[in-house]
Design a protein around this motif. Structure first.
Motif, PDB file in Angstrom:
ATOM      1  N   LEU A 135       0.826  -1.210   0.000  1.00 46.15           N
ATOM      2  CA  LEU A 135       0.000   0.000   0.000  1.00 46.15           C
ATOM      3  C   LEU A 135       0.859   1.258   0.000  1.00 46.15           C
ATOM      4  O   LEU A 135       0.509   2.252  -0.643  1.00 46.15           O
ATOM      5  CB  LEU A 135      -0.973  -0.035   1.174  1.00 46.15           C
ATOM      6  CG  LEU A 135      -2.013  -1.152   1.091  1.00 46.15           C
ATOM      7  CD1 LEU A 135      -2.800  -1.243   2.393  1.00 46.15           C
ATOM      8  CD2 LEU A 135      -2.934  -0.988  -0.109  1.00 46.15           C
ATOM      9  N   GLU A 136       1.996   1.224   0.679  1.00 43.84           N
ATOM     10  CA  GLU A 136       2.929   2.354   0.651  1.00 43.84           C
ATOM     11  C   GLU A 136       3.462   2.550  -0.768  1.00 43.84           C
ATOM     12  O   GLU A 136       3.544   3.683  -1.260  1.00 43.84           O
ATOM     13  CB  GLU A 136       4.089   2.107   1.620  1.00 43.84           C
ATOM     14  CG  GLU A 136       5.129   3.210   1.610  1.00 43.84           C
ATOM     15  CD  GLU A 136       6.318   2.873   2.509  1.00 43.84           C
ATOM     16  OE1 GLU A 136       7.448   3.150   2.092  1.00 43.84           O
ATOM     17  OE2 GLU A 136       6.102   2.327   3.610  1.00 43.84           O
ATOM     18  N   GLN A 137       3.819   1.469  -1.431  1.00 41.12           N
ATOM     19  CA  GLN A 137       4.283   1.565  -2.816  1.00 41.12           C
ATOM     20  C   GLN A 137       3.179   2.133  -3.717  1.00 41.12           C
ATOM     21  O   GLN A 137       3.443   2.951  -4.604  1.00 41.12           O
ATOM     22  CB  GLN A 137       4.695   0.188  -3.337  1.00 41.12           C
ATOM     23  CG  GLN A 137       5.940  -0.374  -2.699  1.00 41.12           C
ATOM     24  CD  GLN A 137       6.214  -1.751  -3.264  1.00 41.12           C
ATOM     25  OE1 GLN A 137       6.527  -1.886  -4.438  1.00 41.12           O
ATOM     26  NE2 GLN A 137       6.060  -2.778  -2.430  1.00 41.12           N
ATOM     27  N   THR A 138       1.954   1.701  -3.473  1.00 41.69           N
ATOM     28  CA  THR A 138       0.819   2.209  -4.237  1.00 41.69           C
ATOM     29  C   THR A 138       0.674   3.711  -4.041  1.00 41.69           C
ATOM     30  O   THR A 138       0.481   4.453  -5.012  1.00 41.69           O
ATOM     31  CB  THR A 138      -0.471   1.470  -3.818  1.00 41.69           C
ATOM     32  OG1 THR A 138      -0.314   0.077  -4.095  1.00 41.69           O
ATOM     33  CG2 THR A 138      -1.683   2.002  -4.559  1.00 41.69           C
ATOM     34  N   ASP A 139       0.794   4.175  -2.801  1.00 48.49           N
ATOM     35  CA  ASP A 139       0.745   5.615  -2.518  1.00 48.49           C
ATOM     36  C   ASP A 139       1.779   6.373  -3.337  1.00 48.49           C
ATOM     37  O   ASP A 139       1.484   7.434  -3.907  1.00 48.49           O
ATOM     38  CB  ASP A 139       0.999   5.886  -1.032  1.00 48.49           C
ATOM     39  CG  ASP A 139      -0.213   5.649  -0.150  1.00 48.49           C
ATOM     40  OD1 ASP A 139      -1.354   5.704  -0.657  1.00 48.49           O
ATOM     41  OD2 ASP A 139      -0.011   5.407   1.056  1.00 48.49           O
ATOM     42  N   LEU A 140       2.990   5.849  -3.385  1.00 47.81           N
ATOM     43  CA  LEU A 140       4.068   6.518  -4.109  1.00 47.81           C
ATOM     44  C   LEU A 140       3.777   6.601  -5.604  1.00 47.81           C
ATOM     45  O   LEU A 140       3.958   7.658  -6.219  1.00 47.81           O
ATOM     46  CB  LEU A 140       5.400   5.804  -3.867  1.00 47.81           C
ATOM     47  CG  LEU A 140       5.939   5.857  -2.440  1.00 47.81           C
ATOM     48  CD1 LEU A 140       7.145   4.931  -2.285  1.00 47.81           C
ATOM     49  CD2 LEU A 140       6.285   7.281  -2.042  1.00 47.81           C
ATOM     50  N   VAL A 141       3.337   5.509  -6.190  1.00 45.19           N
ATOM     51  CA  VAL A 141       3.030   5.500  -7.622  1.00 45.19           C
ATOM     52  C   VAL A 141       1.887   6.462  -7.921  1.00 45.19           C
ATOM     53  O   VAL A 141       1.961   7.253  -8.872  1.00 45.19           O
ATOM     54  CB  VAL A 141       2.693   4.068  -8.109  1.00 45.19           C
ATOM     55  CG1 VAL A 141       2.147   4.090  -9.535  1.00 45.19           C
ATOM     56  CG2 VAL A 141       3.913   3.176  -8.027  1.00 45.19           C
ATOM     57  N   LEU A 142       0.834   6.415  -7.120  1.00 42.01           N
ATOM     58  CA  LEU A 142      -0.293   7.313  -7.345  1.00 42.01           C
ATOM     59  C   LEU A 142       0.142   8.773  -7.246  1.00 42.01           C
ATOM     60  O   LEU A 142      -0.252   9.603  -8.080  1.00 42.01           O
ATOM     61  CB  LEU A 142      -1.423   7.016  -6.362  1.00 42.01           C
ATOM     62  CG  LEU A 142      -2.122   5.674  -6.539  1.00 42.01           C
ATOM     63  CD1 LEU A 142      -3.154   5.461  -5.430  1.00 42.01           C
ATOM     64  CD2 LEU A 142      -2.754   5.534  -7.910  1.00 42.01           C
ATOM     65  N   ALA A 143       0.966   9.101  -6.263  1.00 39.68           N
ATOM     66  CA  ALA A 143       1.443  10.478  -6.108  1.00 39.68           C
ATOM     67  C   ALA A 143       2.270  10.911  -7.312  1.00 39.68           C
ATOM     68  O   ALA A 143       2.124  12.036  -7.803  1.00 39.68           O
ATOM     69  CB  ALA A 143       2.246  10.615  -4.820  1.00 39.68           C
TER      70      ALA A 143
END
Length: 114
Positions: free
Chosen positions: A43-51
């Motif tokens: 989920l942290e990786q997902t946050d980074l990609v989305l940002a």
């Protein structure tokens, strides 16, 4: 049609943006961690990609979660519940599936809007 491949590789891209939708799939970086930690990492990786692509978790519209062992469902949900934005919960499916790396306890596919 608008199409952008974010960090394309030989076999896959980190994400694809098509007509304002972001498609990305993440797997854990540490195969030795427990299910809750692996979920939080994904989920942290997902946050980074989305940002990086001009979005955030409040704009996630659909999620598919792959778990090899449904005994990890509660631990996954603990990390998920800490991450998801109240009032902005996406559609979600959780599927039992054998993953490529036997150490992975989770893989998450996300569709979001910009």
């Amino acid at each position: 049609m608008s199409l952008h491949r974010h960090l394309p590789g030989d076999r896959l891209s980190e994400a694809v943006v098509a007509n304002g939708f972001i498609f990305t799939t993440q797997v854990p970086r540490d195969g030795n961690a427990d299910a809750r930690a692996q979920t939080a990492d994904v989920l942290e990786q997902t946050d980074l990609v989305l940002a990086e692509l001009g979005s955030d978790k409040s704009k996630v519209v659909d999620v598919t979660i792959f778990l090899p062992d449904l005994a990890d469902f509660a631990e996954m949900n603990a990390a998920w519940d800490a991450w998801v934005v109240p009032g902005h919960t996406p559609a979600r499916a959780t599927v039992q599936a054998k993953l490529v790396d036997p150490n992975w306890k989770i893989e998450i596919k996300v569709i979001a809007v910009r």
